[in-house]
Scaffold this motif. Sequence first.
Motif, PDB file in Angstrom:
ATOM      1  N   ARG A  15       8.307  17.877   6.258  1.00 28.64           N
ATOM      2  CA  ARG A  15       9.168  18.153   5.100  1.00 28.64           C
ATOM      3  C   ARG A  15       9.077  19.617   4.694  1.00 28.64           C
ATOM      4  NH1 ARG A  15       7.989  15.303   0.447  1.00 28.64           N
ATOM      5  NH2 ARG A  15      10.157  15.188  -0.244  1.00 28.64           N
ATOM      6  N   ARG A  16       7.890  20.181   4.764  1.00 29.23           N
ATOM      7  CA  ARG A  16       7.757  21.607   4.446  1.00 29.23           C
ATOM      8  C   ARG A  16       8.508  22.473   5.446  1.00 29.23           C
ATOM      9  NH1 ARG A  16       2.787  20.117   2.520  1.00 29.23           N
ATOM     10  NH2 ARG A  16       1.796  20.303   4.554  1.00 29.23           N
ATOM     11  N   VAL A  64       0.820  -1.206   0.000  1.00 32.45           N
ATOM     12  CA  VAL A  64       0.000   0.000   0.000  1.00 32.45           C
ATOM     13  C   VAL A  64       0.858   1.261   0.000  1.00 32.45           C
ATOM     14  CG1 VAL A  64      -1.767   1.321   1.194  1.00 32.45           C
ATOM     15  CG2 VAL A  64      -1.870  -1.180   1.178  1.00 32.45           C
ATOM     16  N   TYR A  65       1.740   1.380   1.022  1.00 31.71           N
ATOM     17  CA  TYR A  65       2.424   2.652   1.209  1.00 31.71           C
ATOM     18  C   TYR A  65       3.506   2.923   0.177  1.00 31.71           C
ATOM     19  CZ  TYR A  65      -0.032   3.912   5.423  1.00 31.71           C
ATOM     20  OH  TYR A  65      -1.005   4.283   6.295  1.00 31.71           O
ATOM     21  N   PRO A 117       2.415  12.980  -2.379  1.00 31.97           N
ATOM     22  CA  PRO A 117       3.812  13.327  -2.677  1.00 31.97           C
ATOM     23  C   PRO A 117       4.761  13.022  -1.525  1.00 31.97           C
ATOM     24  CG  PRO A 117       2.469  15.298  -2.319  1.00 31.97           C
ATOM     25  CD  PRO A 117       1.531  14.139  -2.423  1.00 31.97           C
ATOM     26  N   ASN A 118       4.333  13.260  -0.298  1.00 31.58           N
ATOM     27  CA  ASN A 118       5.246  13.112   0.827  1.00 31.58           C
ATOM     28  C   ASN A 118       5.547  11.652   1.135  1.00 31.58           C
ATOM     29  OD1 ASN A 118       5.587  15.991   1.654  1.00 31.58           O
ATOM     30  ND2 ASN A 118       3.351  15.831   1.815  1.00 31.58           N
ATOM     31  N   ILE A 119       4.522  10.822   1.055  1.00 27.37           N
ATOM     32  CA  ILE A 119       4.747   9.392   1.262  1.00 27.37           C
ATOM     33  C   ILE A 119       5.615   8.837   0.137  1.00 27.37           C
ATOM     34  CG2 ILE A 119       3.650   7.131   1.281  1.00 27.37           C
ATOM     35  CD1 ILE A 119       1.304   8.367   2.757  1.00 27.37           C
ATOM     36  N   GLU A 162       0.453  10.969   5.336  1.00 26.75           N
ATOM     37  CA  GLU A 162       0.781  11.964   4.311  1.00 26.75           C
ATOM     38  C   GLU A 162       0.808  13.378   4.902  1.00 26.75           C
ATOM     39  OE1 GLU A 162       1.757  11.752   1.298  1.00 26.75           O
ATOM     40  OE2 GLU A 162       1.486  13.807   0.582  1.00 26.75           O
ATOM     41  N   ALA A 163      -0.164  13.672   5.720  1.00 26.65           N
ATOM     42  CA  ALA A 163      -0.268  15.022   6.286  1.00 26.65           C
ATOM     43  C   ALA A 163       0.916  15.337   7.196  1.00 26.65           C
ATOM     44  CB  ALA A 163      -1.578  15.154   7.054  1.00 26.65           C
ATOM     45  N   ILE A 164       1.236  14.416   8.081  1.00 28.34           N
ATOM     46  CA  ILE A 164       2.295  14.688   9.046  1.00 28.34           C
ATOM     47  C   ILE A 164       3.649  14.768   8.355  1.00 28.34           C
ATOM     48  CG2 ILE A 164       3.445  13.867  11.124  1.00 28.34           C
ATOM     49  CD1 ILE A 164       0.816  12.492  11.865  1.00 28.34           C
TER      50      ILE A 164
END
Lengths: 239, 239
Positions: free
Chosen positions: B139-140, A187-188, A197-199, B132-134
Amino acid sequence: MSERVVPAAARQRRRPTKQGVVLSQELIVETALRLIEEHGSDALSVRRLGRALGADPSSIYRYFRHTDDLLLAIADELIGRTMRPWRPTGEWLADLRELGLRVHAGALAQPRAAALSAYRVTGRAYEIQAVEAILGVLRRAGFPDPEAVRIYHAFVDQALAFGALDSANAALPRAAREAEAQVWRTVYSRLPADTHPNIAATAPHLVATMRGSSYPAAQELLLTAAAARLREIRAAHGS
Amino acid sequence: MSERVVPAAARQRRRPTKQGVVLSQELIVETALRLIEEHGSDALSVRRLGRALGADPSSIYRYFRHTDDLLLAIADELIGRTMRPWRPTGEWLADLRELGLRVHAGALAQPRAAALSAYRVTGRAYEIQAVEAILGVLRRAGFPDPEAVRIYHAFVDQALAFGALDSANAALPRAAREAEAQVWRTVYSRLPADTHPNIAATAPHLVATMRGSSYPAAQELLLTAAAARLREIRAAHGS
DNA sequence: ACCTTATGACAACACCGTTGACCTGTGAAG
DNA sequence: CTTCACAGGTCAACGGTGTTGTCATAAGGT
């Protein structure tokens, strides 16, 4: 009228059970721990414990008022096993680091029992001894009392909480653990970069760090912050 | 041969129970949550839930294979409720602080579901969204990927571990919780200074801080250390 | 040797999750 | 419009749980 539970100290009539076992608080706690180690914490019930002891389940209520009392006694024995071999060196940071890792490792060694007792306050001998020791380390390091207590709580609860979390995970059935690893790998690490994008960017790191516990990292962050705070305090005091 | 559980999407025969209720996964989860809210998490049992629904307890097994499945569905709904109203502001520290507290509070609101799901990876929609959010926040803020992942891991596990710990504690029977408070007030605040100098000196603080969770303090320490690390990184990068 | 009584044993209570067998209304197919 | 398969609700039962009231008996003090 005779109370149901007679304090351990006052006991003298050691009447054996039908199967010839002489009961005691110690024997019951030890047997309970053995039961948990061998068959998981679900295996701990008054009735099973009675069977393992060679006694009627209701006999246990002559030594512990409720199952809860028994659990607290078990928890304290675990604390004792963790604390007994610990020797503070005088270096507060090193001492706390060592102790935290010891608590965490102890939990992992006894996963089921750890999950059972991590969130209880026993008020019994070993627990008191542990509280006294850790508070001593912090106060001798120079933390003022309110700060020492705050950090004590955060530190201990974090060690216990991670211990319980990691050992609960370790105690999962093999199939379930493999399914979880699979989730990370499938999945990830396959989420597209345009929606996640971050994952996507960190997927290799995510999968790599997934296998170990994050407790050492978390403990290090907490201790780093504590050390920084101590420098502030010392500076303010010295000026 | 007809499977016991039919996937929600494929259901079409909406046969009402004797008492006229039309069951569904959603209704069952909602009713379970209501039960827990109204009568404490001990009130959640298959039989009680059946009674509350106006259906035979065994009907529930047409919708969830085990009680575990039901609890996971409840947990999923809770993650949704935790994440849905969350809006990042762009201030990474404030955002993480807010989110951590939200996760922790969510766990406390539904102790049993939280304890069960804290150490599991579901790979479901809301979980992915949270990861994803965290990661995005970190990263930002400027953390390089390996560091972002390390801190993400420590931060999330800390929130989940404390959530599980504190909610396990909250799920204790009322009598046991009162007994714990009593232990602090009687045992710990009455230890003599000559045998337990550190506890004796800090007893008032100990008793005062024991009533709340130490999660906010622990989180603050972790975030403080992370912020310090970020300053280092920025300095090294800027030079 | 006697008596008290601590302590083990037993049976019962009210609950729990889960399952297999049964029954019935639904909704689609003819 | 009828027929009919079967999803899904119901019932009863199984084996488990913690806990308690009652009884029996052996241990220890006198």
